[in-house]
Each structure stands twice: as structure tokens, then as C-alpha cells.
Design a protein around this motif. Structure first.
Motif, PDB file in Angstrom:
ATOM      1  N   PHE B  63       0.825  -1.203   0.000  1.00  0.00           N
ATOM      2  CA  PHE B  63       0.000   0.000   0.000  1.00  0.00           C
ATOM      3  C   PHE B  63       0.864   1.260   0.000  1.00  0.00           C
ATOM      4  CE2 PHE B  63      -2.772   2.828   2.826  1.00  0.00           C
ATOM      5  CZ  PHE B  63      -3.314   3.461   1.737  1.00  0.00           C
ATOM      6  N   LEU B  64       1.648   1.446   1.073  1.00  0.00           N
ATOM      7  CA  LEU B  64       2.456   2.658   1.155  1.00  0.00           C
ATOM      8  C   LEU B  64       3.663   2.577   0.232  1.00  0.00           C
ATOM      9  CD1 LEU B  64       2.383   3.205   5.008  1.00  0.00           C
ATOM     10  CD2 LEU B  64       0.892   4.165   3.272  1.00  0.00           C
ATOM     11  N   GLY B  65       4.291   1.370   0.208  1.00  0.00           N
ATOM     12  CA  GLY B  65       5.530   1.203  -0.564  1.00  0.00           C
ATOM     13  C   GLY B  65       5.319   1.390  -2.055  1.00  0.00           C
ATOM     14  N   ILE B  66       4.291   0.736  -2.603  1.00  0.00           N
ATOM     15  CA  ILE B  66       4.113   0.791  -4.055  1.00  0.00           C
ATOM     16  C   ILE B  66       3.607   2.162  -4.498  1.00  0.00           C
ATOM     17  CG2 ILE B  66       2.898  -0.192  -6.016  1.00  0.00           C
ATOM     18  CD1 ILE B  66       5.036  -1.958  -4.798  1.00  0.00           C
ATOM     19  N   SER B  67       2.640   2.722  -3.756  1.00  0.00           N
ATOM     20  CA  SER B  67       2.176   4.044  -4.200  1.00  0.00           C
ATOM     21  C   SER B  67       3.327   5.051  -4.086  1.00  0.00           C
ATOM     22  CB  SER B  67       0.943   4.498  -3.415  1.00  0.00           C
ATOM     23  OG  SER B  67       1.136   4.358  -2.041  1.00  0.00           O
ATOM     24  N   GLY B  68       4.181   4.880  -3.046  1.00  0.00           N
ATOM     25  CA  GLY B  68       5.340   5.756  -2.919  1.00  0.00           C
ATOM     26  C   GLY B  68       6.353   5.546  -4.020  1.00  0.00           C
ATOM     27  N   ALA B  69       6.597   4.261  -4.351  1.00  0.00           N
ATOM     28  CA  ALA B  69       7.574   3.975  -5.411  1.00  0.00           C
ATOM     29  C   ALA B  69       7.109   4.573  -6.734  1.00  0.00           C
ATOM     30  CB  ALA B  69       7.778   2.468  -5.549  1.00  0.00           C
ATOM     31  N   ILE B  70       5.795   4.523  -6.983  1.00  0.00           N
ATOM     32  CA  ILE B  70       5.272   5.122  -8.216  1.00  0.00           C
ATOM     33  C   ILE B  70       5.391   6.645  -8.146  1.00  0.00           C
ATOM     34  CG2 ILE B  70       3.206   5.470  -9.620  1.00  0.00           C
ATOM     35  CD1 ILE B  70       2.375   2.607  -8.825  1.00  0.00           C
ATOM     36  N   ALA B  71       5.089   7.217  -6.975  1.00  0.00           N
ATOM     37  CA  ALA B  71       5.152   8.677  -6.846  1.00  0.00           C
ATOM     38  C   ALA B  71       6.567   9.201  -7.057  1.00  0.00           C
ATOM     39  CB  ALA B  71       4.640   9.101  -5.472  1.00  0.00           C
ATOM     40  N   VAL B  72       7.583   8.398  -6.747  1.00  0.00           N
ATOM     41  CA  VAL B  72       8.954   8.869  -6.899  1.00  0.00           C
ATOM     42  C   VAL B  72       9.591   8.384  -8.205  1.00  0.00           C
ATOM     43  CG1 VAL B  72      11.270   8.791  -5.912  1.00  0.00           C
ATOM     44  CG2 VAL B  72       9.284   9.120  -4.430  1.00  0.00           C
ATOM     45  N   ASN B  73       9.412   7.066  -8.500  1.00  0.00           N
ATOM     46  CA  ASN B  73      10.085   6.499  -9.669  1.00  0.00           C
ATOM     47  C   ASN B  73       9.181   6.327 -10.878  1.00  0.00           C
ATOM     48  OD1 ASN B  73      12.576   6.139  -8.283  1.00  0.00           O
ATOM     49  ND2 ASN B  73      11.676   4.357  -7.272  1.00  0.00           N
ATOM     50  N   GLY B  74       7.908   6.624 -10.730  1.00  0.00           N
ATOM     51  CA  GLY B  74       6.990   6.514 -11.857  1.00  0.00           C
ATOM     52  C   GLY B  74       6.879   5.084 -12.347  1.00  0.00           C
ATOM     53  N   LYS B 222       5.378  18.039 -12.330  1.00  0.00           N
ATOM     54  CA  LYS B 222       5.777  18.209 -10.938  1.00  0.00           C
ATOM     55  C   LYS B 222       6.967  17.348 -10.543  1.00  0.00           C
ATOM     56  CE  LYS B 222       3.368  19.865  -7.921  1.00  0.00           C
ATOM     57  NZ  LYS B 222       2.467  20.767  -7.296  1.00  0.00           N
ATOM     58  N   SER B 223       7.419  16.489 -11.446  1.00  0.00           N
ATOM     59  CA  SER B 223       8.548  15.628 -11.108  1.00  0.00           C
ATOM     60  C   SER B 223       9.831  16.225 -11.664  1.00  0.00           C
ATOM     61  CB  SER B 223       8.338  14.229 -11.698  1.00  0.00           C
ATOM     62  OG  SER B 223       9.540  13.507 -11.598  1.00  0.00           O
ATOM     63  N   PRO B 224      10.914  16.189 -10.886  1.00  0.00           N
ATOM     64  CA  PRO B 224      12.187  16.692 -11.406  1.00  0.00           C
ATOM     65  C   PRO B 224      12.661  15.899 -12.619  1.00  0.00           C
ATOM     66  CG  PRO B 224      12.486  15.569  -9.287  1.00  0.00           C
ATOM     67  CD  PRO B 224      11.015  15.713  -9.500  1.00  0.00           C
ATOM     68  N   LEU B 225      12.123  14.694 -12.802  1.00  0.00           N
ATOM     69  CA  LEU B 225      12.569  13.851 -13.909  1.00  0.00           C
ATOM     70  C   LEU B 225      11.808  14.152 -15.195  1.00  0.00           C
ATOM     71  CD1 LEU B 225      12.582  10.632 -11.783  1.00  0.00           C
ATOM     72  CD2 LEU B 225      14.614  11.668 -12.757  1.00  0.00           C
ATOM     73  N   ASP B 227       9.304  14.042 -18.270  1.00  0.00           N
ATOM     74  CA  ASP B 227       8.645  12.956 -18.998  1.00  0.00           C
ATOM     75  C   ASP B 227       9.229  11.584 -18.699  1.00  0.00           C
ATOM     76  OD1 ASP B 227       6.913  14.664 -20.115  1.00  0.00           O
ATOM     77  OD2 ASP B 227       7.913  14.811 -22.065  1.00  0.00           O
ATOM     78  N   ALA B 228      10.465  11.546 -18.216  1.00  0.00           N
ATOM     79  CA  ALA B 228      11.131  10.250 -18.006  1.00  0.00           C
ATOM     80  C   ALA B 228      10.403   9.373 -16.996  1.00  0.00           C
ATOM     81  CB  ALA B 228      12.572  10.466 -17.555  1.00  0.00           C
ATOM     82  N   VAL B 229       9.617   9.980 -16.081  1.00  0.00           N
ATOM     83  CA  VAL B 229       8.948   9.156 -15.070  1.00  0.00           C
ATOM     84  C   VAL B 229       7.921   8.220 -15.678  1.00  0.00           C
ATOM     85  CG1 VAL B 229       9.223  10.602 -13.049  1.00  0.00           C
ATOM     86  CG2 VAL B 229       7.282  10.967 -14.559  1.00  0.00           C
ATOM     87  N   LEU B 230       7.448   8.520 -16.879  1.00  0.00           N
ATOM     88  CA  LEU B 230       6.461   7.636 -17.495  1.00  0.00           C
ATOM     89  C   LEU B 230       7.126   6.533 -18.309  1.00  0.00           C
ATOM     90  CD1 LEU B 230       3.782  10.216 -18.681  1.00  0.00           C
ATOM     91  CD2 LEU B 230       3.864   8.897 -16.568  1.00  0.00           C
ATOM     92  N   SER B 231       8.452   6.556 -18.377  1.00  0.00           N
ATOM     93  CA  SER B 231       9.165   5.570 -19.170  1.00  0.00           C
ATOM     94  C   SER B 231       9.999   4.681 -18.262  1.00  0.00           C
ATOM     95  CB  SER B 231      10.109   6.266 -20.152  1.00  0.00           C
ATOM     96  OG  SER B 231       9.401   7.243 -20.843  1.00  0.00           O
ATOM     97  N   PRO B 232      10.338   3.488 -18.745  1.00  0.00           N
ATOM     98  CA  PRO B 232      11.174   2.613 -17.933  1.00  0.00           C
ATOM     99  C   PRO B 232      12.581   3.177 -17.749  1.00  0.00           C
ATOM    100  CG  PRO B 232      10.695   1.614 -20.075  1.00  0.00           C
ATOM    101  CD  PRO B 232       9.911   2.861 -19.998  1.00  0.00           C
ATOM    102  N   GLY B 233      13.243   2.746 -16.691  1.00  0.00           N
ATOM    103  CA  GLY B 233      14.668   3.039 -16.572  1.00  0.00           C
ATOM    104  C   GLY B 233      15.062   4.016 -15.487  1.00  0.00           C
ATOM    105  N   VAL B 234      14.072   4.691 -14.832  1.00  0.00           N
ATOM    106  CA  VAL B 234      14.443   5.678 -13.824  1.00  0.00           C
ATOM    107  C   VAL B 234      15.231   5.036 -12.693  1.00  0.00           C
ATOM    108  CG1 VAL B 234      13.542   7.224 -12.044  1.00  0.00           C
ATOM    109  CG2 VAL B 234      12.527   7.218 -14.323  1.00  0.00           C
ATOM    110  N   LYS B 235      14.707   3.897 -12.209  1.00  0.00           N
ATOM    111  CA  LYS B 235      15.339   3.269 -11.062  1.00  0.00           C
ATOM    112  C   LYS B 235      16.307   2.163 -11.451  1.00  0.00           C
ATOM    113  CE  LYS B 235      14.408   1.507  -6.497  1.00  0.00           C
ATOM    114  NZ  LYS B 235      13.430   0.872  -5.643  1.00  0.00           N
ATOM    115  N   TYR B 236      15.937   1.408 -12.490  1.00  0.00           N
ATOM    116  CA  TYR B 236      16.717   0.207 -12.788  1.00  0.00           C
ATOM    117  C   TYR B 236      17.524   0.317 -14.074  1.00  0.00           C
ATOM    118  CZ  TYR B 236      13.750  -1.796  -9.216  1.00  0.00           C
ATOM    119  OH  TYR B 236      13.107  -2.053  -8.046  1.00  0.00           O
ATOM    120  N   GLY B 237      17.428   1.454 -14.766  1.00  0.00           N
ATOM    121  CA  GLY B 237      18.019   1.513 -16.099  1.00  0.00           C
ATOM    122  C   GLY B 237      19.462   1.985 -16.135  1.00  0.00           C
ATOM    123  N   ALA B 238      20.057   2.319 -14.974  1.00  0.00           N
ATOM    124  CA  ALA B 238      21.346   2.994 -14.979  1.00  0.00           C
ATOM    125  C   ALA B 238      22.453   2.159 -15.608  1.00  0.00           C
ATOM    126  CB  ALA B 238      21.717   3.383 -13.548  1.00  0.00           C
TER     127      ALA B 238
END
Lengths: 129, 525
Positions: B63-74, B222-225, B227-238
Motif C-alpha cells: 500500500f504505502l511502498g508501491i504508491s510511494g515507489a510510483i510517486a517517486v520512480n513513476g 511536478k517531477s524533477p525527472l 517525462d522520463a517518469v512515465l518511461s522505464p529506466g528511472v530506477k533500474y536503467g542505470a
């Protein structure tokens, strides 16, 4: 709580004059049941649905994960508004999960449950189980 | 969020605890048999158990983790939800009905059915206990973090007291209610949770004129990232390592869900295989609704609260849903969301405690120590006593781990279930030749490889977010061991089987296969 299902394959009173598959002490003879025509048919019916469906959903999921990891340009292609291919694919994962779930539930109700009853009929009348 | 909200939060939460304790008390029978305590007398319907399954599965992390992960990493946060939804197909088509037909109370019943009882039961109980306790400590530690965020309790002592209260209440549920009471707690909690996320979602979409695209567009602004937040790779793409780490995680999520011991044990609370199937169908619908809602809530908080405000709040990512609730509904809605989060932790931990105690009493005490000839009343007494011990361990573990980064424990529990349990269950249900040695090798192979790899992973040492940030024994590059340990366990089960001189018990195999597919010999209707 559970209703008796309509069971076309169930061994009714008329055709239950064949010997029940019981071993000497009145317990079910599992070897004989396993080799019976009815049980083999049940196995084939389960395999016919479950194997292709499992391969299908796992490969679709793995494809989606691989595309997300290695094809982010493709996944970022906008479809409408800011919604892109990746979001649509993710949403489709939900849709396919629901579709496969409903298809399996229906297949089990129509094809598997009656066959399970048929196999159970090899061992005993309804009341004895 | 200030101290004034504390009373609203405590009020809603207190009402939930009193209500559930009352229901647990009413639902419990005075003289519980083993079947009552472990499996609620198999008296629940598929629909009830399906809702309870979703209650057991949806933890505070979801509940908190996933909605938070989406809010930050999209997008990358959204990937978790997909794995957890798709995973139920494995439970539906491969596990649920066969488990119900074959076993009575625990996972060990199925794994040991046609094997030598004592070693296999001991192994199954070890896997159950390790997975449940890891999962539980993660939940309890999370409870401490939540307190800081939601109740404005910042002292370590205050948080420890609250963790202890959570532990005591959950042991009460289990002792008083057994499986029946615990199941009702799950049903109430799941209803509460789904209702509140649905209402929040409808409200959010309404705010953007029922236009999802408009909401996402606002979120990207509202995200510093961007358009990138709607695409894969923000968290795992590095890097290429982080991509493999992501694949590994995705694999553990999809394969681990349907082999978590507390999820498996739920299938025994229904009377037959058809109801077990129905429960998975219900659970799948609940999951789909829930995770679609968390996606909207996640992007909604990105749009309305903003990523920066979320990451800088106490509790970080986890605070997305509460912050959003406060923004749209003030202190009352915040109180409701907090109460739902607490209730979630409480119910999940109660389910885990019950599973761990059942596994110890039924597999270890009754079958390993007493050779299958234990007095059933004595067995239930042992189970209750174990529940108290497990509760104490969870409280101590939760206090010790409070404030630590224990998110990896949840991922580890999934990887453990996918490696130790899934291969063993699939082999014993579907592979004729599978034998005792194969079973032991696949359980212990999966269990040990997972634990060893996590010890030497970046989750434990070497990076800033590790448990030991200044030590360096991180020679295994991935945080998620699944991609190595799952195939390894399948391989170990295969090798153990073909290298064993003792052939599989053919009579038992016939019995198990017939029973798993038809229920003949199980006494189920």
C-alpha cells in the motif's frame, strides 16, 4: 455451502454395475484409477489448457520485463496524450491476467469438474465419498 | 502533519482493533480442534477466502511502498504491481486446487506426501519459518517507521512500545481466534483497504476531469525527472547490472507470490478444490482493482504533492499516500489512511504468526518429534505456545531492525519462496520420479543459496543504503538473488533425484496424483 455440480460424466445408478476400483480392504485402488481411461482423459484435459496458458502468460510477462529493461526507447513511444507504449503494455498485463483467469475458471467448470466427477464415480457412489 | 492528528489516527485505529478483536472473540469456538486452529474447519467459502487472501497478501509494503515507489520512480514503481498481479495465475492453474486436495494444514503436508516424512517435514518447516520470520521482521520494522510518520512518535522508546503493542494485539488475534478469527481480520482489513483506495482513486481521477492523461501530464510537470517518469529506466536503467537486478526481482515477484507459506495455508480454509479455485479468482480481481488504484494514487501524489515534497518528508517514499490523503481530505482522511496502514501491518503479521506456529506444531512437533502420533489437543497447545514465541521474536526483531533499511527483507522473502518452495511443489506435484533426496536438495539448495547470496550482496554491505555501509563483502553484484537461486534450486532438485539410488515410491505417487487431481482419498467433497 457448495452445490452439487451438474455432472454429465458422473457414473449414475444405471451404469454403476461395473466393478468399483477398490483394493482388497475397501480403500480406493489408486494404481487402477491412475491407469483408467477417465483419469487419463482428465490429465489430458488439464494439460491441454494449463501448459499452453502458462507458457503464454510467462513469456508475455518476461517479454514485457525485457522490453522495459532493454528497449526503453520503444516503450517510451507516445500512444495518446502522454500515455506511452510501456504504460499500455503494463495495463495489458492486467487485462490478460483477468482474461486467462476467467477462461480457466470457465474451462474448469465445463471440462474439468465433470471429468473429476466421472473419475470419482469409479470409486464410489456420491454418498460414500 | 502535526501532533493534533495523532488523536484522529489513534481513534480510527483503536476502533479497528476493538471491532476486530470483538469479531475474533465471537467467531472463535471454545474448544478448538487442530482443524479449527489451522484451517478454520475448512468452513470458508471461496469468495470469503479470496478476499482474505488479498488481505493476507497486501502488506503495508504494497500500500504505502508501491504508491510511494510510483510517486517517486513513476513507471519503474509500477513494475512491482504487475509482477504481483500476474503471479496469481501460477497459484490458480498450478497450485491452489492440487494443494487443497493433497494436504490438510501446511505446505509440509504436500511436500512430504510421498517422501520420507521426517527429513522432508523438517525441511518444509525450516523454509516456512525462515520465510515467515524474515517477512515478519520487515513488517514490524516498517511499523516503527510508520509511527514516526503517522503518529508523530519520534523517540526510539516510543516506537518500540508501539511495535510491542502491535505484536501483542496480533498474538491475541491468533491465540483467541485461530485461523477463523485471523481470516475474519483479513476480510475486514481487505474490505477497508480496497474501499479506501477506490474512493481515493475515484476522487483523484474526478479532480482531473476523469482524464488519466491529464493527470499524468500534470505529474510529469511536478517531477524533477519530467517525462522520463512515465518511461522505464528511472530506477533500474542505470547500468547493465541494475537491469539484471531488475530481471531478477521481476522473476522472484512472479514466482514467489503463490509459494509464500502464509498464502499457501489459506487454501486449506475452504472445503474443496472448486472453492480453492474460486478463492484465487476473487483474489485476482481484488489485486487488479487494488494495483490499478495504487497506480492512480502514486501518480496522483506526484501531481498534487510533488516528488520533492514526498522525498523530503519523514518516511520518504512511504509518505506519498498519507501526504496525498492529507492534501485532499485533511486530518480525517489522513487518519483513515493511517489506520488502514496499521491494520494492514497487524493483519499480515497475524497471518504470518499463525503460519509459522502451524508449521512448527504440525510438521516439527507432531510429525518429526512425535512420529505422527501426537495427541491433537497437545498439538494445538504447542501451536499456541509457538505463536507466543514467534510473536516475541517478531517484536524483538522489529525493535532491533527499527530504522534499518529492511526493504530487502521483503524482496528476499519472495526470492526464498520462489527458490525453496516453488520448485519443490511443482516437482512433487508433476514429476513422477521426484524423490526424497531431490526434495531435500531443492528446498535447502534454494534456501541456502538465497541467504548466502543476500549476505554477500550490496543490500548488506558496500553501498550507502546497505545495512553495513562501511564494510565491504559485497562480491555478489545483485540485490535480488532470484535469477541465480531459482534455477539453482530447480537444478538441485533434478540432480538430487537422478543421483539418488532410492527410487520414488510408485504407490504413493499414484495416490498423490489421483488425490491431487480429483480429491479421492482426501475426504473432501
Amino acid at each position: 455451502m457448495t452445490k452439487a455440480l451438474p455432472s454429465p460424466g458422473f457414473a449414475t445408478f444405471e451404469d454403476s454395475d461395473h466393478a468399483l476400483l477398490l483394493s482388497g480392504d475397501g480403500e480406493p485402488d489408486f494404481r487402477a484409477i491412475q491407469q483408467s481411461e477417465d483419469f487419463q482423459l482428465l490429465r489430458r484435459r488439464i494439460a491441454r489448457f494449463v501448459i499452453p496458458a502458462t507458457i503464454l502468460f510467462l513469456s508475455w510477462y518476461v517479454t514485457f520485463v525485457l522490453l522495459s529493461a532493454y528497449a526503453d526507447d520503444f516503450m517510451s513511444t507516445p500512444v495518446f496524450g502522454v500515455i506511452n507504449v510501456g504504460l499500455v503494455c503494463g495495463f495489458l498485463q492486467f487485462v490478460t491476467t483477468i482474461l486467462i483467469t476467467l477462461a480457466y475458471a470457465r474451462y474448469a467448470r465445463k471440462k474439468l469438474d465433470p471429468q473429476v466427477e466421472a473419475v470419482r464415480g469409479l470409486v464410489a457412489d456420491e454418498e460414500m465419498l | 502533519m502535526n501532533g493534533a492528528n495523532t488523536f484522529v489516527n489513534l481513534g480510527v485505529f483503536g476502533a479497528f482493533v476493538l471491532l476486530t478483536l470483538f469479531i475474533v472473540y465471537r467467531a472463535s469456538s471454545r474448544n478448538q480442534s487442530a482443524s479449527d486452529y489451522y484451517a478454520a474447519g475448512s468452513s470458508f467459502t471461496g469468495a470469503q477466502n479470496g478476499v482474505a487472501l488479498s488481505g493476507d497478501f497486501l502488506s503495508a509494503a504494497s500500500f504505502l511502498g508501491i504508491s510511494g515507489a510510483i510517486a517517486v520512480n513513476g513507471y519503474d514503481g509500477f513494475l512491482y504491481s504487475i509482477g504481483w498481479v500476474v503471479a496469481w495465475l501460477i497459484g490458480l492453474m498450478l497450485i491452489a486446487e492440487r494443494l487443497r486436495n493433497t494436504g490438510r494444514f501446511t505446505m509440509g503436508d504436500v511436500m512430504a506426501f510421498r517422501m520420507r516424512q521426517r527429513p522432508v517435514r523438517a525441511a518444509a518447516a525450516n523454509a516456512t519459518l525462515v520465510i515467515s520470520i524474515f517477512y515478519m521482521i520487515a513488517q514490524m520494522a516498517g511499523a516503527g517507521g510508520l509511527m514516526a510518520l503517522l503518529l508523530d512518535v519520534h523517540s526510539k522508546v516510543g516506537q518500540a512500545i508501539i511495535i510491542a503493542i502491535v505484536g501483542v494485539v496480533m498474538v491475541l488475534y491468533v491465540l483467541v481466534g485461530g485461523m477463523k478469527g485471523t481470516t475474519w481480520v483479513q476480510i475486514i482489513k481487505a474490505g477497508f483497504l480496497i474501499l479506501s483506495v477506490s474512493l481515493l482513486t475515484i476522487f483523484l481521477i474526478g479532480k482531473f476531469g476523469f482524464d488519466l492523461s491529464a493527470m499524468l501530464e500534470r505529474a510529469t510537470q511536478k517531477s524533477p525527472l519530467g517525462d522520463a517518469v512515465l518511461s522505464p529506466g528511472v530506477k533500474y536503467g542505470a547500468t547493465s547490472t541494475s537491469k539484471i537486478d531488475f530481471l531478477s526481482l521481476a522473476l522472484a515477484l512472479v514466482l514467489g507470490t503463490a509459494s509464500l507459506p502464509h498464502v499457501l495455508m489459506r487454501f486449506y480454509t475452504v472445503p474443496n478444490a472448486r472453492e480453492a479455485r474460486r478463492s484465487v479468482v476473487w483474489a485476482t480481481w481484488m489485486m487488479v482493482i487494488f494495483y490499478l488504484c495504487t497506480m492512480v494514487i502514486g501518480f496522483g501524489s506526484m501531481a498534487l504533492v510533488g516528488t520533492d515534497a514526498i522525498t523530503s518528508a519523514p518516511g520518504g517514499e512511504n509518505s506519498a499516500a498519507p501526504l496525498l490523503a492529507f492534501k485532499v481530505g485533511g486530518a480525517v482522511l489522513l487518519g483513515v489512511v493511517c489506520a488502514v496502514a496499521f491494520a494492514t501491518i497487524l493483519a499480515v503479521v497475524a497471518g504470518l504468526t499463525l503460519t509459522a506456529s502451524a508449521s512448527f506444531a504440525h510438521d516439527v512437533y507432531a510429525n518429526v518429534i512425535k512420529h505422527g502420533e501426537a495427541d491433537p489437543r497437545q498439538e494445538v497447545r504447542v501451536a499456541r505456545f509457538t505463536a507466543i514465541i514467534v510473536g516475541i521474536l517478531a517484536i524483538l526483531g522489529g525493535i532491533a531492525a527499527n530504522g534499518q533499511n529492511v526493504a530487502f527483507l521483503v524482496a528476499l522473502a519472495f526470492a526464498l519462496a520462489a527458490s525453496a518452495n516453488l520448485p519443490t511443489l511443482l516437482y512433487s506435484l508433476f514429476w513422477k520420479r521426484f524423490n526424497t533426496r531431490g526434495t531435500l536438495w531443492s528446498i535447502y539448495g534454494g534456501l541456502f543459496s538465497c541467504i548466502v547470496l543476500i549476505v554477500f550482496s550490496p543490500a548488506m554491505s558496500g553501498t550507502k543504503s546497505s545495512v553495513f555501509p562501511h564494510a565491504h563483502f559485497d562480491w555478489f553484484p545483485l540485490s535480488n538473488p532470484g535469477i541465480v537461486s531459482i534455477p539453482l534450486s530447480f537444478l538441485a532438485g533434478f540432480l538430487g533425484t537422478i543421483l539418488s539410488k532410492q527410487p520414488a515410491d510408485a504407490d504413493k505417487q499414484s495416490e498423490m496424483e489421483v488425490r491431487a487431481l480429483t480429491g479421492i482419498g482426501s475426504g473432501l467433497r
